[in-house]
Design a protein around this motif. Structure first.
Motif, mmCIF file in Angstrom:
data_model
loop_
_atom_site.group_PDB
_atom_site.id
_atom_site.type_symbol
_atom_site.label_atom_id
_atom_site.label_comp_id
_atom_site.label_asym_id
_atom_site.label_seq_id
_atom_site.Cartn_x
_atom_site.Cartn_y
_atom_site.Cartn_z
ATOM 1 N N ARG A 90 -1.362 -0.067 0.792
ATOM 2 C CA ARG A 90 -0.684 0.124 2.819
ATOM 3 C C ARG A 90 0.328 -0.258 2.386
ATOM 4 O O ARG A 90 0.568 -1.165 3.042
ATOM 5 C CB ARG A 90 -2.827 -0.288 3.463
ATOM 6 N N CYS A 93 4.257 2.067 7.465
ATOM 7 C CA CYS A 93 5.765 2.710 7.158
ATOM 8 C C CYS A 93 6.330 2.892 8.428
ATOM 9 O O CYS A 93 7.532 3.124 9.002
ATOM 10 C CB CYS A 93 4.555 4.203 7.961
ATOM 11 N N GLN A 95 6.377 4.122 11.217
ATOM 12 C CA GLN A 95 6.659 5.377 12.124
ATOM 13 C C GLN A 95 5.219 6.151 12.436
ATOM 14 O O GLN A 95 5.701 7.296 13.309
ATOM 15 C CB GLN A 95 7.749 5.971 11.131
ATOM 16 N N CYS A 96 3.822 6.003 12.237
ATOM 17 C CA CYS A 96 3.236 7.157 12.032
ATOM 18 C C CYS A 96 2.520 6.616 13.765
ATOM 19 O O CYS A 96 3.169 5.690 14.413
ATOM 20 C CB CYS A 96 1.985 6.964 11.891
ATOM 21 N N CYS A 99 1.498 3.170 14.037
ATOM 22 C CA CYS A 99 2.251 1.897 14.139
ATOM 23 C C CYS A 99 2.854 1.856 15.072
ATOM 24 O O CYS A 99 3.153 0.572 15.376
ATOM 25 C CB CYS A 99 3.240 2.220 12.987
ATOM 26 N N CYS A 107 -2.119 2.413 9.598
ATOM 27 C CA CYS A 107 -1.399 3.203 9.101
ATOM 28 C C CYS A 107 -1.655 3.537 7.599
ATOM 29 O O CYS A 107 -2.325 2.867 7.131
ATOM 30 C CB CYS A 107 -0.011 2.372 8.892
ATOM 31 N N ASP A 109 0.021 5.802 5.696
ATOM 32 C CA ASP A 109 0.938 6.865 4.747
ATOM 33 C C ASP A 109 0.805 6.878 3.700
ATOM 34 O O ASP A 109 1.844 6.878 3.060
ATOM 35 C CB ASP A 109 2.187 6.600 5.749
ATOM 36 N N HIS A 111 1.638 9.368 2.279
ATOM 37 C CA HIS A 111 2.770 10.099 1.344
ATOM 38 C C HIS A 111 4.354 9.703 0.881
ATOM 39 O O HIS A 111 4.318 9.403 -0.080
ATOM 40 C CB HIS A 111 3.609 11.015 2.793
ATOM 41 N N ASN A 112 4.120 7.742 1.441
ATOM 42 C CA ASN A 112 4.778 6.566 0.464
ATOM 43 C C ASN A 112 4.476 6.409 -0.672
ATOM 44 O O ASN A 112 5.346 6.002 -1.995
ATOM 45 C CB ASN A 112 5.229 6.091 1.386
ATOM 46 N N ALA A 141 5.951 2.737 -4.659
ATOM 47 C CA ALA A 141 6.844 2.813 -3.185
ATOM 48 C C ALA A 141 7.436 0.908 -3.265
ATOM 49 O O ALA A 141 6.388 0.749 -3.481
ATOM 50 C CB ALA A 141 5.679 3.804 -2.208
ATOM 51 N N GLY A 143 7.532 -0.392 -0.484
ATOM 52 C CA GLY A 143 6.581 -1.162 0.396
ATOM 53 C C GLY A 143 5.578 -1.600 -0.489
ATOM 54 O O GLY A 143 4.541 -1.835 0.288
ATOM 55 N N GLN A 144 4.633 -0.734 -1.614
ATOM 56 C CA GLN A 144 3.620 -1.244 -1.891
ATOM 57 C C GLN A 144 3.729 -2.858 -2.948
ATOM 58 O O GLN A 144 2.544 -2.530 -3.285
ATOM 59 C CB GLN A 144 3.252 -0.256 -2.987
#
Ligand SMILES: NC(=O)c1ccc[n+]([C@@H]2O[C@H](COP(=O)([O-])OP(=O)(O)OC[C@H]3O[C@@H](n4cnc5c(N)ncnc54)[C@H](O)[C@@H]3O)[C@@H](O)[C@H]2O)c1
Ligand SMILES: [Zn+2]
Ligand SMILES: [Zn+2]
Length: 361
Positions: A90, A93, A95-96, A99, A107, A109, A111-112, A141, A143-144
């Motif tokens: 998780r 992001c 942005q969604c 979030c 969240c 996302d 896609h990341n 990613a 962020g992971q």
């Protein structure tokens, strides 16, 4: 440059996993290459190879991991080479819609997550939960990657990456269990026992563990269960009610993902109590409940993905509690194994011999 490593791949539905060559490209913008040090075997890996999650075979399995960042791509500022990290599925992001509404634990996302690793012949691999860590190196990613205190051993830290966080968070975040509550946990594998531990940490007074395996119940006691029920012998709904003054539990956590045990959870809770489904069902499963009971019994029916965790908030905090001796995460590690033993770890999981087998790389 592409790095060649050995990885554990599920090629088709129900087929035994195999170790094969995996090609891992250098990190692109926003990505990180991680040298995996340990990765737990989670029931969700088995769900993947059974086709219970999707059919984007071949899958690169493994998603409960810790390791050291080896390289980062352009624009990555949150982590740097040398950082000890737990991988998360998780990467919030920011942005969604979830979030922006201040509910980043919703969240999702994905896609990341990157999908750039391939088999030797170039066939794209789908990394389990966007991670794919049954391999010496994986590309994720940035962020992971959640930085945690490197004093924690990787086989312990990595468990926060999925099942243990899911269970702890189901109790502490999703329910959330309050001081003085009565809690029942149905299914005491790694996820369920973590829910038992989370309930204890949150201050539950009565913690009832339910399983069909006597060894699991014994382990659940060690994580803080005050009562145990072998549901092969005893009706868990009647017994949970009896143990809670005839009321039912304030919180019932289902940690298997089956209609019959969900039904038990539904009827074992107090009027206005909360059911938390953290076990993952498969696509063909359905449940029928009298709508009048859903209405009449009030309360809340919740599901918990990843324990509604926020990796950046929760992982470092839980590792601190572990290092202070207040959260016995090491008890989840039943054995450490090699990359070639994932298939036999699935068998041990199915026969109830382990809570967690952890692959060390
Ligand atoms: N929601 C999430 O974010 C999340 C994260 C990780 C795992 N999961 C899911 O959680 C579930 C549990 O994972 P795990 O790794 O602990 O699995 P596990 O196989 O180790 O544990 C399952 C436990 O349920 C018990 N059990 C089986 N049938 C039972 C029954 N009828 N009544 C009572 N107990 C029964 C087993 O004896 C075992 O102890 C899986 O479905 C997994 O996919 C969900
Ligand atoms: Zn988001
Ligand atoms: Zn998992």
């Amino acid at each position: 440059m592409t790095t060649e490593v050995q990885g554990v791949v599920a090629r088709g539905k129900g087929e035994p996993v195999e170790i094969t060559t995996v090609l891992v490209p250098d990190p692109g913008p926003g990505e990180a290459l991680v040298a995996v040090q340990a990765c737990g075997v989670c029931h969700t890996d088995l769900h993947y190879r059974e086709g219970g999650i999707g059919d984007e075979f071949p899958y690169l399995l493994g998603h409960e991991a810790a390791g050291v960042v080896e390289a980062v791509g352009e624009g990555v500022t949150g982590v740097a080479p040398g950082d000890f990290v737990v991988l998360n599925w998780r990467a919030v992001c920011g942005q969604c819609r979830a979030c922006r509404r201040g509910r980043p634990w919703y969240c999702f996302d994905t896609h990341n997550a990157t999908q750039k690793m391939t088999l030797a012949d170039g066939t794209p691999l789908s990394p389990a939960l966007g991670i794919g860590a049954f391999a010496a190196k994986t590309l994720v990613a940035a962020g992971q990657c959640t930085r945690v205190d490197p004093a924690a051993p990787p086989e312990v830290a990595g468990l926060l990456g999925c099942g243990v966080m899911a269970g702890l968070g189901a109790a502490m975040n999703t329910a959330p269990v309050a001081r003085g509550d009565s809690v029942a946990v149905i299914g005491c594998g790694g996820v369920g026992d973590a829910a038992v531990l989370g309930a204890q940490l949150a201050g539950a007074v009565t913690i009832i563990a339910v399983d069909v395996d006597a060894r699991k119940l014994e382990w659940a006691r060690q994580f803080g269960a005050t009562h145990v029920i072998d549901s092969r012998e005893t009706d868990p709904v009647a017994k949970i009610r009896e143990l809670t003054g005839g009321n039912g539990a304030d919180v019932v956590i289902e940690a298997i993902g089956r209609p019959d045990t969900y039904r038990q959870a539904f009827y074992a809770r107090d009027l206005a109590g909360t059911v938390v489904l953290v076990g993952a069902p498969t696509p063909e499963m359905e449940i029928g409940l009298p709508l009048l009971d859903v209405f009449g019994r009030g309360g809340a029916l919740k599901s918990s993905w990843y324990g509604d965790c926020l990796p950046e908030r929760d992982f470092p905090m839980l590792i601190s509690l572990y290092l202070q001796g207040r959260l016995p995460l090491e008890k989840f590690v039943s054995e450490t194994i090699g990359l070639g033993e994932v298939e036999s770890a699935f068998a041990k999981m199915a026969s109830g011999d382990v809570l967690r087998s952890v692959v060390k790389l």
